[in-house]
Design a protein around this motif. Structure first.
Motif, PDB file in Angstrom:
ATOM      1  N   ALA A   3     -20.122   4.084 -20.363  1.00 12.00           N
ATOM      2  CA  ALA A   3     -20.215   3.428 -19.060  1.00 12.00           C
ATOM      3  C   ALA A   3     -18.836   3.427 -18.421  1.00 12.00           C
ATOM      4  O   ALA A   3     -17.821   3.643 -19.097  1.00 12.00           O
ATOM      5  N   LEU A   4     -18.827   3.173 -17.111  1.00 16.14           N
ATOM      6  CA  LEU A   4     -17.573   3.114 -16.361  1.00 16.14           C
ATOM      7  C   LEU A   4     -17.519   1.811 -15.579  1.00 16.14           C
ATOM      8  O   LEU A   4     -18.461   1.446 -14.887  1.00 16.14           O
ATOM      9  N   VAL A   5     -16.385   1.116 -15.702  1.00 17.92           N
ATOM     10  CA  VAL A   5     -16.092  -0.049 -14.863  1.00 17.92           C
ATOM     11  C   VAL A   5     -14.953   0.364 -13.931  1.00 17.92           C
ATOM     12  O   VAL A   5     -13.890   0.776 -14.401  1.00 17.92           O
ATOM     13  N   THR A   6     -15.190   0.273 -12.638  1.00 17.87           N
ATOM     14  CA  THR A   6     -14.175   0.704 -11.674  1.00 17.87           C
ATOM     15  C   THR A   6     -13.433  -0.505 -11.134  1.00 17.87           C
ATOM     16  O   THR A   6     -14.018  -1.385 -10.513  1.00 17.87           O
ATOM     17  N   ALA A   7     -12.138  -0.564 -11.374  1.00 13.69           N
ATOM     18  CA  ALA A   7     -11.316  -1.625 -10.809  1.00 13.69           C
ATOM     19  C   ALA A   7     -11.097  -1.346  -9.319  1.00 13.69           C
ATOM     20  O   ALA A   7     -11.192  -0.194  -8.876  1.00 13.69           O
ATOM     21  N   PRO A   8     -10.814  -2.366  -8.523  1.00 10.83           N
ATOM     22  CA  PRO A   8     -10.721  -2.184  -7.074  1.00 10.83           C
ATOM     23  C   PRO A   8      -9.621  -1.209  -6.650  1.00 10.83           C
ATOM     24  O   PRO A   8      -8.527  -1.202  -7.210  1.00 10.83           O
ATOM     25  N   LEU A   9      -9.954  -0.413  -5.651  1.00 13.93           N
ATOM     26  CA  LEU A   9      -8.970   0.496  -5.059  1.00 13.93           C
ATOM     27  C   LEU A   9      -8.951   0.306  -3.552  1.00 13.93           C
ATOM     28  O   LEU A   9      -9.729  -0.466  -2.996  1.00 13.93           O
ATOM     29  N   GLU A  41       0.845  -1.200   0.000  1.00 22.26           N
ATOM     30  CA  GLU A  41       0.000   0.000   0.000  1.00 22.26           C
ATOM     31  C   GLU A  41       0.878   1.247   0.000  1.00 22.26           C
ATOM     32  O   GLU A  41       1.744   1.399   0.861  1.00 22.26           O
ATOM     33  N   THR A  42       0.661   2.130  -0.983  1.00 21.39           N
ATOM     34  CA  THR A  42       1.415   3.385  -1.033  1.00 21.39           C
ATOM     35  C   THR A  42       0.478   4.547  -1.308  1.00 21.39           C
ATOM     36  O   THR A  42      -0.567   4.386  -1.941  1.00 21.39           O
ATOM     37  N   GLN A  43       0.866   5.710  -0.822  1.00 22.27           N
ATOM     38  CA  GLN A  43       0.063   6.912  -1.061  1.00 22.27           C
ATOM     39  C   GLN A  43       0.065   7.282  -2.541  1.00 22.27           C
ATOM     40  O   GLN A  43      -0.926   7.786  -3.074  1.00 22.27           O
ATOM     41  N   GLU A  44       1.177   6.992  -3.222  1.00 21.09           N
ATOM     42  CA  GLU A  44       1.278   7.328  -4.653  1.00 21.09           C
ATOM     43  C   GLU A  44       0.282   6.507  -5.469  1.00 21.09           C
ATOM     44  O   GLU A  44      -0.341   7.024  -6.410  1.00 21.09           O
ATOM     45  N   ALA A  45       0.099   5.248  -5.124  1.00 24.56           N
ATOM     46  CA  ALA A  45      -0.882   4.422  -5.831  1.00 24.56           C
ATOM     47  C   ALA A  45      -2.293   4.941  -5.589  1.00 24.56           C
ATOM     48  O   ALA A  45      -3.141   4.924  -6.487  1.00 24.56           O
ATOM     49  N   GLY A  46      -2.558   5.408  -4.368  1.00 30.27           N
ATOM     50  CA  GLY A  46      -3.858   5.991  -4.068  1.00 30.27           C
ATOM     51  C   GLY A  46      -4.115   7.255  -4.869  1.00 30.27           C
ATOM     52  O   GLY A  46      -5.237   7.498  -5.333  1.00 30.27           O
ATOM     53  N   LYS A  47      -3.082   8.060  -5.055  1.00 33.80           N
ATOM     54  CA  LYS A  47      -3.209   9.285  -5.848  1.00 33.80           C
ATOM     55  C   LYS A  47      -3.577   8.969  -7.296  1.00 33.80           C
ATOM     56  O   LYS A  47      -4.435   9.627  -7.893  1.00 33.80           O
ATOM     57  N   LEU A  48      -2.938   7.936  -7.858  1.00 33.56           N
ATOM     58  CA  LEU A  48      -3.244   7.541  -9.235  1.00 33.56           C
ATOM     59  C   LEU A  48      -4.664   6.994  -9.338  1.00 33.56           C
ATOM     60  O   LEU A  48      -5.392   7.307 -10.282  1.00 33.56           O
ATOM     61  N   ALA A  49      -5.069   6.194  -8.363  1.00 31.25           N
ATOM     62  CA  ALA A  49      -6.413   5.616  -8.376  1.00 31.25           C
ATOM     63  C   ALA A  49      -7.476   6.707  -8.367  1.00 31.25           C
ATOM     64  O   ALA A  49      -8.462   6.645  -9.119  1.00 31.25           O
ATOM     65  N   LEU A  50      -7.291   7.715  -7.525  1.00 27.40           N
ATOM     66  CA  LEU A  50      -8.270   8.800  -7.438  1.00 27.40           C
ATOM     67  C   LEU A  50      -8.262   9.649  -8.704  1.00 27.40           C
ATOM     68  O   LEU A  50      -9.319  10.049  -9.207  1.00 27.40           O
ATOM     69  N   PHE A  63     -13.192   9.337   1.749  1.00 29.85           N
ATOM     70  CA  PHE A  63     -13.618   8.426   0.682  1.00 29.85           C
ATOM     71  C   PHE A  63     -14.052   7.117   1.315  1.00 29.85           C
ATOM     72  O   PHE A  63     -13.235   6.366   1.843  1.00 29.85           O
ATOM     73  N   VAL A  64     -15.372   6.831   1.267  1.00 32.14           N
ATOM     74  CA  VAL A  64     -15.865   5.599   1.892  1.00 32.14           C
ATOM     75  C   VAL A  64     -16.197   4.527   0.865  1.00 32.14           C
ATOM     76  O   VAL A  64     -16.482   3.385   1.224  1.00 32.14           O
ATOM     77  N   GLY A  65     -16.157   4.868  -0.425  1.00 30.17           N
ATOM     78  CA  GLY A  65     -16.426   3.863  -1.437  1.00 30.17           C
ATOM     79  C   GLY A  65     -16.824   4.473  -2.766  1.00 30.17           C
ATOM     80  O   GLY A  65     -17.251   5.636  -2.839  1.00 30.17           O
ATOM     81  N   HIS A  66     -16.671   3.682  -3.833  1.00 29.06           N
ATOM     82  CA  HIS A  66     -17.065   4.135  -5.163  1.00 29.06           C
ATOM     83  C   HIS A  66     -18.528   4.568  -5.214  1.00 29.06           C
ATOM     84  O   HIS A  66     -18.878   5.583  -5.831  1.00 29.06           O
ATOM     85  N   THR A  67     -19.400   3.763  -4.605  1.00 27.20           N
ATOM     86  CA  THR A  67     -20.837   4.025  -4.688  1.00 27.20           C
ATOM     87  C   THR A  67     -21.164   5.416  -4.171  1.00 27.20           C
ATOM     88  O   THR A  67     -21.843   6.212  -4.843  1.00 27.20           O
ATOM     89  N   GLU A  68     -20.678   5.719  -2.969  1.00 26.15           N
ATOM     90  CA  GLU A  68     -20.976   7.015  -2.361  1.00 26.15           C
ATOM     91  C   GLU A  68     -20.310   8.160  -3.134  1.00 26.15           C
ATOM     92  O   GLU A  68     -20.909   9.238  -3.317  1.00 26.15           O
ATOM     93  N   TYR A  69     -19.095   7.940  -3.604  1.00 23.50           N
ATOM     94  CA  TYR A  69     -18.353   8.984  -4.326  1.00 23.50           C
ATOM     95  C   TYR A  69     -19.052   9.338  -5.636  1.00 23.50           C
ATOM     96  O   TYR A  69     -19.215  10.518  -5.980  1.00 23.50           O
ATOM     97  N   LEU A  70     -19.498   8.329  -6.363  1.00 22.95           N
ATOM     98  CA  LEU A  70     -20.181   8.573  -7.629  1.00 22.95           C
ATOM     99  C   LEU A  70     -21.562   9.182  -7.411  1.00 22.95           C
ATOM    100  O   LEU A  70     -22.004  10.044  -8.181  1.00 22.95           O
ATOM    101  N   THR A  71     -22.238   8.750  -6.364  1.00 23.65           N
ATOM    102  CA  THR A  71     -23.553   9.298  -6.051  1.00 23.65           C
ATOM    103  C   THR A  71     -23.454  10.800  -5.806  1.00 23.65           C
ATOM    104  O   THR A  71     -24.244  11.592  -6.334  1.00 23.65           O
ATOM    105  N   ASN A 111      -8.009   8.227   1.336  1.00 24.04           N
ATOM    106  CA  ASN A 111      -8.522   9.123   2.367  1.00 24.04           C
ATOM    107  C   ASN A 111      -7.471  10.106   2.844  1.00 24.04           C
ATOM    108  O   ASN A 111      -6.288   9.779   2.959  1.00 24.04           O
ATOM    109  N   SER A 112      -7.933  11.321   3.126  1.00 25.08           N
ATOM    110  CA  SER A 112      -7.060  12.364   3.646  1.00 25.08           C
ATOM    111  C   SER A 112      -7.920  13.322   4.460  1.00 25.08           C
ATOM    112  O   SER A 112      -9.143  13.155   4.562  1.00 25.08           O
ATOM    113  N   GLU A 113      -7.281  14.322   5.037  1.00 23.16           N
ATOM    114  CA  GLU A 113      -8.047  15.323   5.784  1.00 23.16           C
ATOM    115  C   GLU A 113      -9.012  16.067   4.859  1.00 23.16           C
ATOM    116  O   GLU A 113     -10.082  16.494   5.285  1.00 23.16           O
ATOM    117  N   ALA A 114      -8.630  16.192   3.610  1.00 22.43           N
ATOM    118  CA  ALA A 114      -9.465  16.930   2.661  1.00 22.43           C
ATOM    119  C   ALA A 114     -10.552  16.070   2.028  1.00 22.43           C
ATOM    120  O   ALA A 114     -11.546  16.596   1.497  1.00 22.43           O
TER     121      ALA A 114
END
Length: 341
Positions: free
Chosen positions: A120-126, A94-103, A138-146, A132-135
């Motif tokens: 359409a969009l297919v979201t691969a697992p993240l 797990e790295t912060q850089e990979a999280g940055k790319l995923a987002l 992120f609790v999940g794709h579903t909530e973020y897209l909603t 997640n950060s102070e700013a």
């Protein structure tokens, strides 16, 4: 009918490059059946895919890097670099850089969805923790897209052959579930499920089972009164309007007797009540579909699986199913018809 003359364009946000997301995406896209019906666009970075092509010995996996969706090539696997530089790929870490790319991949895909550049969009697992950060919480794709599409309610809808399960409450602590099991929430989720089964899955008069919240569905109030005071009145209201909604059923006996086969959809009260039986029955072919959005989003029903990342043993079945499911929903919503060869 979709106004485009070419195949539907399905975007794939790469997710966490240190998990199995790149592997299952690449393996899925090696299936020639997919290329006959859709044009894939991977939101990622070419260097990450090149790493896995070499690391996994997938020499036949070829792609074309494009600067934006406007340069899409309908006979290629397209890759859009969402960051100038690709982070280092370290399978299983797990790295912060990979999280940055995923987002960044998810955000770029959302931008193209909003401009109707992809179908359409297919979201691969993240991994939620390295995003997640102070700013950003992120609790999940579903909530973020909603939230991204300004929708008040959506439905986490897990679908596979012979079983479709939606949940009233999703990514919240278990102790908060009872407070969210309200008549309004159940009604809203049922409305989304009915509409989705009709318009996304082509079932004009869907049969839906509703599960209870408590063990044995409350056992007539002995083990809890939510079934009598909240769930049953909502079901009764839908029946009065002519909908085929039944329950509440005890969850253990319902799935133990395989009663899901008798229904087009099942509404569970909380995350694990619905997802544990679903993943037990359809883990390698299950799809997570976000119903109720103006756009189409599907995803594999598994996570990043750091423990097997980079070992060339990840099963792409769920990712393949997510791509095919997205295509089927495109056809159902738009009337898209395949051209005869």
């Amino acid at each position: 009918m979709n106004p485009r003359k070419n195949k539907p364009i399905i975007g794939i946000s790469i997710g966490d490059i240190n998990g199995i997301s790149a592997e299952v995406t690449m393996k899925a896209l090696m299936d020639n059946r997919i290329h006959k019906i859709i044009t894939p666009v991977i939101y990622a970075h070419g260097k990450a895919l090149t790493f896995y092509r070499k690391h996994l010995g997938m020499d036949d996996f070829n792609f074309m890097q494009i600067r934006s969706i406007n340069e899409v090539h309908h006979k290629k696997i397209n890759v859009i670099n969402v960051l100038e530089e690709s982070p280092e790929v370290i399978p299983g870490v797990e790295t912060q850089e990979a999280g940055k790319l995923a987002l960044a991949a998810l955000d770029q895909a959302i931008a193209d969805l909003k401009e109707n550049k992809i179908d359409a969009l297919v979201t691969a697992p993240l991994n939620k923790s390295n995003i997640n950060s102070e700013a950003l919480k992120f609790v999940g794709h579903t909530e973020y897209l909603t939230e991204a599409f300004g929708i008040n309610k959506s439905l986490m809808f897990l679908v596979a052959e012979g079983i479709r399960v939606g949940v009233v409450t999703g990514h919240i602590p278990l102790k908060e579930v009872p407070n969210q099991v309200t008549a309004a929430n159940i009604k809203g989720k049922l409305e989304i499920m009915i509409q989705s089964l009709q318009h996304d899955f082509g079932i004009p008069k869907p049969r839906i089972a509703v599960l209870g919240l408590n063990p044995h569905a409350g056992e007539d109030g002995l083990l809890g009164d939510e079934e009598e005071s909240i769930i049953k009145p909502v079901i009764g209201g839908f029946k009065e309007k002519g909908h085929l909604v039944f329950g509440p059923y005890p969850a253990d006996g319902f799935f133990g007797m395989m009663h899901q086969k008798k229904f087009d959809g099942v509404l569970a009260m909380y995350h694990d009540q619905g997802l544990i039986p679903f993943k037990s029955l359809a883990f390698e072919t299950g799809v997570n579909f976000t119903a109720g959005l103006p756009i189409i989003r599907t995803s594999p029903d598994h996570g990043t699986a750091y423990n097997i990342a980079g070992k060339n043993i990840a099963n792409e079945g769920s990712m393949s199913a997510a791509i095919f499911q997205a295509y089927d929903i495109i056809k159902s919503r738009t009337g898209w018809e395949e051209e005869e060869n």
